[in-house]
Design a protein around this motif. Structure first.
Motif, PDB file in Angstrom:
ATOM      1  N   GLN A 131      24.496  54.176  68.284  1.00 15.71           N
ATOM      2  CA  GLN A 131      25.355  53.181  68.929  1.00 15.71           C
ATOM      3  C   GLN A 131      24.913  51.769  68.538  1.00 15.71           C
ATOM      4  O   GLN A 131      25.737  50.906  68.240  1.00 15.71           O
ATOM      5  CB  GLN A 131      25.261  53.314  70.464  1.00 15.71           C
ATOM      6  CG  GLN A 131      25.824  54.617  71.024  1.00 15.71           C
ATOM      7  CD  GLN A 131      27.339  54.675  70.947  1.00 15.71           C
ATOM      8  OE1 GLN A 131      27.992  53.629  70.887  1.00 15.71           O
ATOM      9  NE2 GLN A 131      27.890  55.878  70.919  1.00 15.71           N
ATOM     10  N   GLU A 185      29.443  46.272  63.661  1.00 15.07           N
ATOM     11  CA  GLU A 185      30.616  45.588  64.228  1.00 15.07           C
ATOM     12  C   GLU A 185      30.386  44.082  64.332  1.00 15.07           C
ATOM     13  O   GLU A 185      31.301  43.283  64.115  1.00 15.07           O
ATOM     14  CB  GLU A 185      30.960  46.192  65.609  1.00 15.07           C
ATOM     15  CG  GLU A 185      31.684  47.524  65.438  1.00 15.07           C
ATOM     16  CD  GLU A 185      31.590  48.437  66.655  1.00 15.07           C
ATOM     17  OE1 GLU A 185      31.072  47.992  67.709  1.00 15.07           O
ATOM     18  OE2 GLU A 185      32.018  49.601  66.543  1.00 15.07           O
ATOM     19  N   GLU A 216      34.149  60.201  67.430  1.00 17.13           N
ATOM     20  CA  GLU A 216      33.738  59.158  68.362  1.00 17.13           C
ATOM     21  C   GLU A 216      33.381  57.872  67.608  1.00 17.13           C
ATOM     22  O   GLU A 216      33.719  56.769  68.036  1.00 17.13           O
ATOM     23  CB  GLU A 216      32.509  59.641  69.133  1.00 17.13           C
ATOM     24  CG  GLU A 216      32.532  59.292  70.603  1.00 17.13           C
ATOM     25  CD  GLU A 216      31.433  60.023  71.331  1.00 17.13           C
ATOM     26  OE1 GLU A 216      30.494  59.354  71.778  1.00 17.13           O
ATOM     27  OE2 GLU A 216      31.502  61.273  71.403  1.00 17.13           O
ATOM     28  N   ASP A 241      36.599  56.385  66.112  1.00 19.01           N
ATOM     29  CA  ASP A 241      37.491  55.754  67.094  1.00 19.01           C
ATOM     30  C   ASP A 241      37.152  54.298  67.344  1.00 19.01           C
ATOM     31  O   ASP A 241      37.970  53.546  67.871  1.00 19.01           O
ATOM     32  CB  ASP A 241      37.436  56.536  68.417  1.00 19.01           C
ATOM     33  CG  ASP A 241      38.228  57.831  68.318  1.00 19.01           C
ATOM     34  OD1 ASP A 241      39.026  57.942  67.356  1.00 19.01           O
ATOM     35  OD2 ASP A 241      38.019  58.729  69.156  1.00 19.01           O
ATOM     36  N   ARG A 242      35.940  53.890  66.983  1.00 16.48           N
ATOM     37  CA  ARG A 242      35.569  52.488  67.220  1.00 16.48           C
ATOM     38  C   ARG A 242      36.196  51.568  66.186  1.00 16.48           C
ATOM     39  O   ARG A 242      36.267  50.357  66.391  1.00 16.48           O
ATOM     40  CB  ARG A 242      34.046  52.338  67.183  1.00 16.48           C
ATOM     41  CG  ARG A 242      33.382  53.120  68.313  1.00 16.48           C
ATOM     42  CD  ARG A 242      31.875  53.060  68.206  1.00 16.48           C
ATOM     43  NE  ARG A 242      31.374  51.689  68.366  1.00 16.48           N
ATOM     44  CZ  ARG A 242      30.268  51.390  69.039  1.00 16.48           C
ATOM     45  NH1 ARG A 242      29.606  52.354  69.634  1.00 16.48           N
ATOM     46  NH2 ARG A 242      29.861  50.163  69.119  1.00 16.48           N
TER      47      ARG A 242
END
Lengths: 394, 237
Positions: free
Chosen positions: B183, B190, B207, B210-211
Motif C-alpha cells: 500500500q 500515486e 485491488e 482498482d486504484r
C-alpha cells in the motif's frame, strides 16, 4: 558510459569473485612469467657466448684441418711445427701466430692433484689470445725452442694444487713428467662450455715430447686489421694446402663463429618463447571460459543495465575491460615473477639471464592482446543479450 | 491535453518463434499513454500483459503494427538508440526490484545516469535527492541486503525516476511485498503521478488495479475491456 566508470565496474566485478579472478589470472601469470624468464635465459646465454668469443681477442683467424660445415666429422690434424713456420712466413710476424696441441692430463704437486687441460703452445699465446697473468711470467721463445719443462697454471689448477701458497718456482708433474711453474693466469671462468681456469700451458715442444708426436692440433692468427682478415685466411689455407695436398683446411673468423652460434641460440630462444607462449594461450582460453561464465551469471544484471539505458556497446566494453584487466594484471604479476625467476637463475646457477626491455614490452603487450582476443566473444555475447530474456532469467 | 502522448501503440502485434512454432503473444493492441496518466494493465498469466509492458517500455519491438515512444517509431531505431530512448523516457519498476546487490542504494539509483554520461559527483547528488524524495534519505549507503523489501522497492522507484522519465512502468510492483508495504509503495507511485509522471501498472491484482484512473484488461493477447471508462479522453478501439 565513460571509460573511467567502466573500469570501476570491471574492478568491482573482479573483486566480487576474488578467488576466481586470481585463479583465472594465474594462467596468464604463469604464461607471461615463463615467456619472460625463458627469453631472459636465452638472451643471457647468447650474450655470454658472444662476449666469450669476442673476449678471445679481435681479428682472430682460427685455422683447423677439415671443412667447417654442419655434419662434417672432425679431421685428425696432420700439421706440424714446420707448417707453422710456413704460415709464419705468410703472415710475416711470428708474434701473430699461435698453435695448440692439447690433451687431458693429471697434474700433481706433492700429494695434491688436479685433472687439467694441458695445452702445448708457443710463447705468443698471451698476445694472440687475450690472456693475462696473475703472477710470475709466461715462458719465452727460447723455452719453446729448447722444449724446457716450464708451465703456466690456470687459476683453478693453481688453487687446487697450491691453495693460497705462491706456486711460482715450485715443481709439478704433468703426465708424470716434472715441470717448474713460472706463472699463473688470471681467473677467466667458463668459455663456450669449457672451464678455461683448468688449463695448464707448457711449451709446444715439451708437449710434443710428452705425447710422443710431432703434430699440432690447430693454429690461430691475429690479423693486423679487419680488412685483411679474409685475404690472410685464404693465403694461409693455400700455403697449408700446398704442403698437405690430401687435406682440406678451413680458416674461420670470430664473426663467422658468432654468426653460427647466434643463429642457433636465436632459434633456441624462439623455441623456448613459443613453448612459453603456448601456456600463455592456454591462460587466455581460461580467461575466455571464465568470462563466459561471468556473462551467464550476471545475465540479470546485464538485463537491468540495458533496461536503464546501457547500449550493447556499453555492456560489451564493460566485459571486455574485465577480461583485459584480468590479463594485464596477470601480465604484470607474470613479469614480476618472470624477472625474479630469471634473476634467481642468474644468481644461483651457472646459466646466465639477461632481461631485455623488448621481452617485457612484448609479454605485456601479448597479455593485454590475449585479454582482448579472448574477451571479445564473451563481451559480444553479453552486449547482444535480449534485455527481456535477460531480465526474466533467474 | 496539449502535450503529445507519451506512448502510442496502434494495432501492435508480437509473435514469438519458439522451436519453429509461431506463438502470438499480442494480437493487435491499440493504446495511448498520455502524460500524467495512471493506467493499470490487468490480466491473468499468459494474457500478454508482460509482453505489452516490454513493448511499451522499449525493451522489445513489435512484429506488427506501429509503436511510438516519446514520438519516435521504435521500428526505425537501432538497439543503441532504443537504449537511449529507454534511458530518457521510461522508468522501470520490477516485481523483484532488480537492484545490484553489491552496490549501495545511492549507486543503484545513480546507475541510469552512468549511461547518460553524467559525472560522478552530480550523479551522487541527484541520486541522494531522489532517495530523499522516496523517504530513504537515511539509507543512501546501505546495500540491498541491508534493507527491507519495501525499502528496496523504493530504491528501485528512485532509480526509475532519477532520469526524469515521462512514464513509469511498474511490473507487479507490490508482488513481492506484504499488504501494508505494498500500500505504501502504491501511495508513493500515486504521489509521483500527482507530480506529473505517467504511471503504468501491470498487475494481476484487482485491488491494485482498482486504484488506477484507467484499467485495461488483457486476455489472449488482446484488450477485452477498458474500465472504468476513461474520464477525459476516449480510448481508440
Amino acid at each position: 558510459m565513460r571509460l573511467a566508470e567502466a573500469w570501476r565496474v570491471a574492478v568491482d566485478a573482479l573483486r566480487a569473485n576474488r578467488l576466481r579472478s586470481v585463479l583465472t589470472m594465474l594462467g596468464v601469470v604463469i604464461g607471461v612469467a615463463a615467456v619472460v624468464a625463458l627469453v631472459a635465459i636465452g638472451t643471457g646465454t647468447k650474450q655470454q657466448i658472444e662476449q666469450q668469443v669476442e673476449g678471445l681477442g679481435s681479428n682472430l683467424l682460427i685455422v683447423v684441418p677439415g671443412r667447417l660445415e654442419a655434419g662434417a666429422a672432425p679431421t685428425a690434424s696432420t700439421m706440424t711445427l714446420d707448417d707453422v713456420d710456413a704460415v709464419t712466413r705468410v703472415v710475416g710476424d711470428r708474434s701473430r701466430v699461435a698453435v695448440t696441441i692439447q690433451s687431458g692430463e693429471t697434474v700433481r704437486a706433492g700429494s695434491r692433484s688436479s685433472f687439467a687441460s694441458m695445452q702445448g703452445v708457443l710463447e705468443t699465446t698471451p698476445t694472440v689470445f687475450v690472456r693475462r697473468l696473475d703472477r710470475g711470467s709466461y715462458f719465452s721463445r727460447s723455452d719453446v725452442s729448447t722444449g724446457r719443462r716450464v708451465a703456466v697454471l690456470g687459476a683453478a689448477v693453481a688453487r687446487q694444487l697450491f691453495g693460497e701458497r705462491d706456486p711460482i718456482g715450485r715443481q709439478i708433474t704433468v703426465g708424470g713428467v716434472r715441470f717448474r711453474v713460472t706463472g699463473t693466469f688470471e681467473q677467466l671462468g667458463q668459455s663456450l662450455g669449457v672451464d678455461r681456469d683448468s688449463e695448464v700451458h707448457i711449451p709446444v715442444t715439451a708437449a710434443q715430447r710428452l705425447l710422443g708426436t710431432d703434430r699440432i692440433d690447430g693454429l690461430a692468427i691475429r690479423a693486423p686489421d679487419r680488412e685483411r682478415i679474409d685475404a690472410l685466411g685464404a693465403a694461409v689455407v693455400a700455403a697449408l694446402a700446398e704442403r698437405h695436398p690430401d687435406t682440406d683446411f678451413s680458416a674461420v673468423t670470430q664473426e663467422q663463429i658468432l654468426g653460427v652460434l647466434g643463429d642457433i641460440l636465436g632459434v633456441l630462444t624462439g623455441v623456448l618463447a613459443a613453448i612459453a607462449g603456448i601456456s600463455l594461450l592456454v591462460g587466455g582460453v581460461g580467461v575466455s571460459n571464465i568470462m563466459l561464465v561471468s556473462v551467464r551469471e550476471r545475465t540479470r544484471e546485464i538485463g537491468l543495465r540495458k533496461a536503464v539505458g546501457a547500449r550493447p556497446r556499453d555492456i560489451g566494453v564493460q566485459f571486455l575491460l574485465e577480461a583485459v584487466l584480468l590479463t594485464t594484471i596477470g601480465g604484470l604479476l607474470g613479469m614480476a615473477l618472470g624477472i625474479s625467476a630469471a634473476l634467481l637463475v642468474d644468481r644461483l646457477s651457472p646459466v646466465p639471464a639477461a632481461i631485455t626491455w623488448w621481452s617485457l614490452t612484448l609479454a605485456f603487450g601479448v597479455s593485454a592482446t590475449v585479454g582482448i582476443v579472448f574477451g571479445v566473444v564473451p563481451a559480444q555475447r553479453a552486449g547482444r543479450l535480449d534485455p527481456v530474456v535477460a531480465l526474466r532469467t533467474e | 491535453m496539449t502535450a503529445p502522448p507519451a506512448i502510442v501503440a496502434t494495432d501492435v502485434r508480437r509473435v514469438y518463434e519458439l522451436d519453429g512454432v509461431s506463438v502470438a503473444a499480442l494480437r493487435g493492441v491499440s493504446l495511448t499513454v498520455q502524460p500524467g496518466d495512471y493506467l493499470a494493465i490487468v490480466g491473468t498469466s499468459g494474457s500478454g500483459k508482460s509482453t505489452l509492458m516490454h513493448l511499451l517500455g522499449g525493451l522489445d519491438r513489435p512484429t506488427g503494427g506501429t509503436l511510438l515512444i516519446g514520438g519516435r517509431d521504435v521500428a526505425t531505431l537501432t538497439p543503441a538508440e532504443m537504449s537511449r530512448l529507454r534511458n530518457e523516457t521510461i522508468g522501470f519498476v520490477f516485481q523483484s526490484f532488480h537492484l545490484l546487490s553489491r552496490t549501495t542504494a545511492r549507486d543503484n539509483v545513480a546507475l541510469p545516469l552512468v549511461y547518460r554520461g553524467v559525472g560522478r559527483r552530480e550523479r551522487r547528488a541527484r541520486a541522494t535527492a531522489m532517495l530523499e524524495r522516496v523517504g530513504l534519505g537515511h539509507r543512501v549507503d546501505h546495500r540491498p541486503n541491508q534493507m527491507s523489501g519495501g525499502e528496496q522497492q523504493r530504491v528501485a522507484i528512485a532509480r526509475a525516476l532519477v532520469t526524469g522519465p515521462s512514464v513509469l512502468l511498474a511490473d507487479e510492483p507490490t508482488g513481492n511485498l506484504d499488504t501494508t508495504t505494498g500500500q505504501s509503495v502504491l501511495a508513493l507511485l500515486e504521489s509521483l503521478n500527482a507530480d506529473g509522471v505517467a504511471v503504468v501498472l501491470v498487475t494481476h491484482d484487482r485491488e491494485v488495479a482498482d486504484r488506477a484512473r484507467r484499467q485495461i484488461v488483457m486476455r489472449d493477447g488482446v484488450i477485452v475491456t477498458t474500465a472504468p471508462p476513461p474520464p477525459v479522453d476516449a480510448e481508440a478501439r
